[in-house]
Enzyme design. Structure first.
Site, PDB file in Angstrom:
ATOM      1  N   HIS A 116       0.861  -1.097  -0.071  1.00 27.99           N
ATOM      2  CA  HIS A 116       0.025   0.144   0.118  1.00 27.99           C
ATOM      3  C   HIS A 116       0.735   1.304  -0.102  1.00 27.99           C
ATOM      4  CE1 HIS A 116       0.688  -0.776   4.258  1.00 27.99           C
ATOM      5  NE2 HIS A 116       0.577   0.548   4.438  1.00 27.99           N
ATOM      6  N   HIS A 165      -1.601  10.643   6.439  1.00 31.33           N
ATOM      7  CA  HIS A 165      -1.691   9.406   7.055  1.00 31.33           C
ATOM      8  C   HIS A 165      -1.280  10.004   8.468  1.00 31.33           C
ATOM      9  CE1 HIS A 165      -1.431   5.728   8.709  1.00 31.33           C
ATOM     10  NE2 HIS A 165      -0.254   5.374   8.423  1.00 31.33           N
ATOM     11  N   HIS A 220       7.415   8.003   8.987  1.00 27.52           N
ATOM     12  CA  HIS A 220       6.050   8.686   8.888  1.00 27.52           C
ATOM     13  C   HIS A 220       6.393   9.969   9.209  1.00 27.52           C
ATOM     14  CE1 HIS A 220       5.005   4.434   9.221  1.00 27.52           C
ATOM     15  NE2 HIS A 220       3.826   4.999   8.621  1.00 27.52           N
TER      16      HIS A 220
END
Lengths: 262, 413
Positions: A75, A81, A209
């Protein structure tokens, strides 16, 4: 650049002069997903329910409904996110400019260093050593970390122990450096997440992230077949589903490699 | 003396599998008072509220004083077998295959005389105790046993028609990752089930008690994820033809009501595990089990579903969980009707808060997993259909029978 260049590309793909490598894991119910503590919300694993199979539910046709989370299987992570990317422009899968779904890749092979070392971390030194051999990473490239993790049986692949997951990933320093010094397009891994299994204990937690999405870069995970890619020269096609306000999406990731120079 | 059960021989693959048949099962609405008692293993008969006599068979008016007030009450089950006979020929398809069959008349100490199926160790003139049993088709029948236990008495062929004894049967426990699943595995191994298949979902995910579970005798770990249709079907294809008892231990327990849950994500998981999970299980395993309901000593015999007692009345502290359990309970009622033609029993085992991590903040009394496992074994051995385990479950059941609205208000706190 002319129309014939594009036509050349299509002809190269058709003839096999340009090889297309599938970097995608098959969407299957048993494929591991990220596991959070059970009191948190969980990412739904892939599930398939038949609508009909040439039977009384639909005599001449076979089709299925499927369910899964945005972060299931191979993904794409969009900047939205992570909280560090929540206020950026065009930060969701439906608003990211589509040209960003095609980009070259630099592939750093850490499979030897990570073998037998689930807590392996790629550092700035790792990338610098790679650059001495292959040249500087071109700006706007995906940085793909090859560990051969995709070849492991699921229990080793997920690497879950009493103190959490143990899977390789990037150190906080290298992610920041890749964004600031090399202006990468995004970061991709074979593991379940772009971050290392123990990254909740890093500073900042989950640096891949935090830094990537904080600067509008993308993530790819659960990749496979990275061992078929050259260190440089592959072009990645990674277009997520156009989910309204989506934080990410399962997708088919393809790499184009020039087999023979013409 | 009852002949002790021996491990069944392997089936002759050239012979047709005996199909399931049921005895005649129609009962009047009044006679379903016996059904209610039999499903829970109680002995209850009608007693006239006006003249006090105990009435059998069930009637709508007292045969002595014509009073219509004939409630069922717990009754003393002791008596004497006054006459017995052995039926050797019958035109009934079910009994024809099970001849000879002994029946007799038992005079209860409290008055009435009942026709009963007889245990092999009970002889004419001897003291007897009666039990209400469910026959293969789920209808209540009177069964007479010797007043004291005899060796191997549970192996009596007539009694076994009414029970779901797990000895020499092959069991599937749907989720072995939980303390309850592991307690079940230990209990069924100890009671002599010949194979205990234990389902483990997501085998890549370690769980507590994994090594101890693997070490239990006759336990076979199998991949099984009740939320994954493909996984359930694969297991049914692999072992469905030889699974005689299923214990559905799959659970999803989270505290919280409806409003305070943000979104329906967790509720979907609850429904997926409990309601859709049971449906997947029944669709995959039900047909073969129903077909094998009379397949010898190790015939398919029961699906046991563990249920929160709050399926019967919502406990808002676990409000969304209670709702999913209620959906699951409703599905079992349909399944009961669907399984009945195959002689397969749907057993519901209700429990209150468990002594497990998901009921951490709930004060005692709580049910320990081993007690739940003991109750399941006991239910199968006695052939029960509804079981209430522990003080909380029994209390909820009792209060529900008296005043459902009061129970609803009291659980609301």
């Amino acid at each position: 650049m002319s129309a014939s260049t594009l036509f050349e590309l299509a002809r190269g793909v058709a003839s096999g002069a340009i090889r297309v490598v599938d970097l995608t894991q098959t969407l299957a119910p048993e494929f591991p997903t990220i596991i959070l503590p059970p009191e948190f919300g969980q990412c739904a694993p892939f599930r398939l329910e038949e609508i009909s199979h040439y039977d009384e539910r639909g005599p001449a046709w076979y089709w299925n409904n499927f369910t899964m989370g945005e972060h299931t299987g191979t993904h794409f992570d969009a900047p939205i996110h992570w909280m560090s990317g929540k206020d950026l422009a065009d930060n969701a899968v439906d608003t990211i400019p589509v040209r960003n779904f095609i980009a070259p890749a630099a592939v750093i092979d850490c499979s030897k260093a990570a073998a037998g070392e689930p807590d392996f971390l790629m550092t700035v030194a790792t990338v610098e050593a790679w650059e001495r051999e292959h040249g500087r990473i071109e700006r706007g490239s995906w940085l793909l970390l090859r560990t051969d993790w995709s070849k492991k049986p699921y229990a080793d692949y997920a690497g879950l122990r009493e103190d959490g997951a143990h899977t390789p990933g990037p150190s906080p320093d290298v992610v920041k450096w890749l964004v600031e010094e090399r202006d990468v397009h995004g970061f991709g891994t074979e593991t379940i997440g772009t971050d290392a299994g123990q990254a909740q204990h890093f500073n900042p937690p989950f640096p891949a992230h935090f830094y990537m999405h904080g600067r509008g870069r993308y993530g790819l995970q659960c990749l496979t077949n990275l061992d078929q890619l050259p260190p440089k020269g592959a072009v990645i096609i990674a277009a997520p589903l156009k989910i309204k306000h989506g934080s990410g999406s399962p997708l088919r990731v393809l790499a184009l490699i020039c087999e023979a120079r013409t | 003396m009852t002949e002790p059960l021996t491990p069944p021989k392997r089936k002759n693959p050239l012979k047709k599998t005996r199909g399931p048949l049921n005895p005649q099962g129609a009962r009047s609405r009044t006679a379903h008072g016996l059904t209610m008692a039999a499903t829970e293993g109680r002995f209850a008969l009608q007693r006239c509220s006006d003249c006090g006599i105990v009435v059998y068979p069930p009637r709508d008016a007292c045969p002595t004083c014509l009073s219509p007030r004939l409630p069922y009450q717990e009754a003393d089950a002791r008596g004497v077998l006054v006459a017995e006979t052995t039926v050797r020929v019958s035109t009934d398809p079910y009994f024809r295959e099970r001849m000879p069959w002994r029946v007799g008349t038992v005079r209860l100490d409290i008055g009435p005389v009942l026709v009963a199926h007889l245990h092999g160790d009970l002889k004419e003139g001897e003291p007897a105790r009666l039990e209400l049993k469910l026959d293969k088709g789920g209808a209540p029948v009177v069964f007479a046993l010797p007043d004291k236990d005899t060796p191997h008495m549970q192996d009596d062929p007539q009694l076994r028609e009414m029970t779901c004894d797990p000895t020499f049967r092959r069991v599937l426990i749907t989720d072995g990752c939980t303390p309850v699943g592991q307690a079940m595995a230990r209990a069924f191994s100890a009671v002599g089930s010949s194979i205990v298949f234990v389902g483990v979902a997501q085998a890549w995910k370690p769980f507590q008690g994994m090594d101890a579970l693997r070490a239990i005798e006759r336990v076979e770990i199998v991949p099984f994820d009740i939320t994954d249709t493909e996984s359930v079907i694969e297991q049914a294809e692999q072992n469905g033809g030889r699974i005689d008892i299923i214990i559905n231990t799959a659970e999803h327990i989270r505290a919280g009501g409806i409003i305070e849950r943000r979104g329906i994500g967790v509720a979907r998981e609850e429904m997926d595990v409990r309601y859709f999970g049971l449906m997947r299980l029944a669709q995959a395993f039900g047909p073969a089990m129903r077909f094998r309901g009379a397949d010898g000593v190790n015939s398919a015999t029961a699906i046991v579903n563990l249920l929160s007692v709050y399926a019967l009345m919502n406990w808002p502290v676990y409000g969304a969980y209670s709702a999913a359990e209620a959906a699951c309970l409703s599905a079992t009622q349909s399944l009961r009707a669907e399984l009945r033609p195959g002689g397969v029993r749907m057993v519901n085992v209700f429990f209150g808060p468990l002594e497990t991590e998901w009921f951490q903040a709930v004060p005692p009394p709580k049910v320990v997993p081993s007690a739940l496992a003991r109750a399941v074994i006991d239910a199968l051995k006695r052939g029960l259909e509804d079981v209430f385990v522990g003080d909380v479950a029994e209390d909820v059941r009792a209060r529900l029978a008296v005043n459902p609205k009061a129970l609803e208000r009291e659980l609301a706190g």
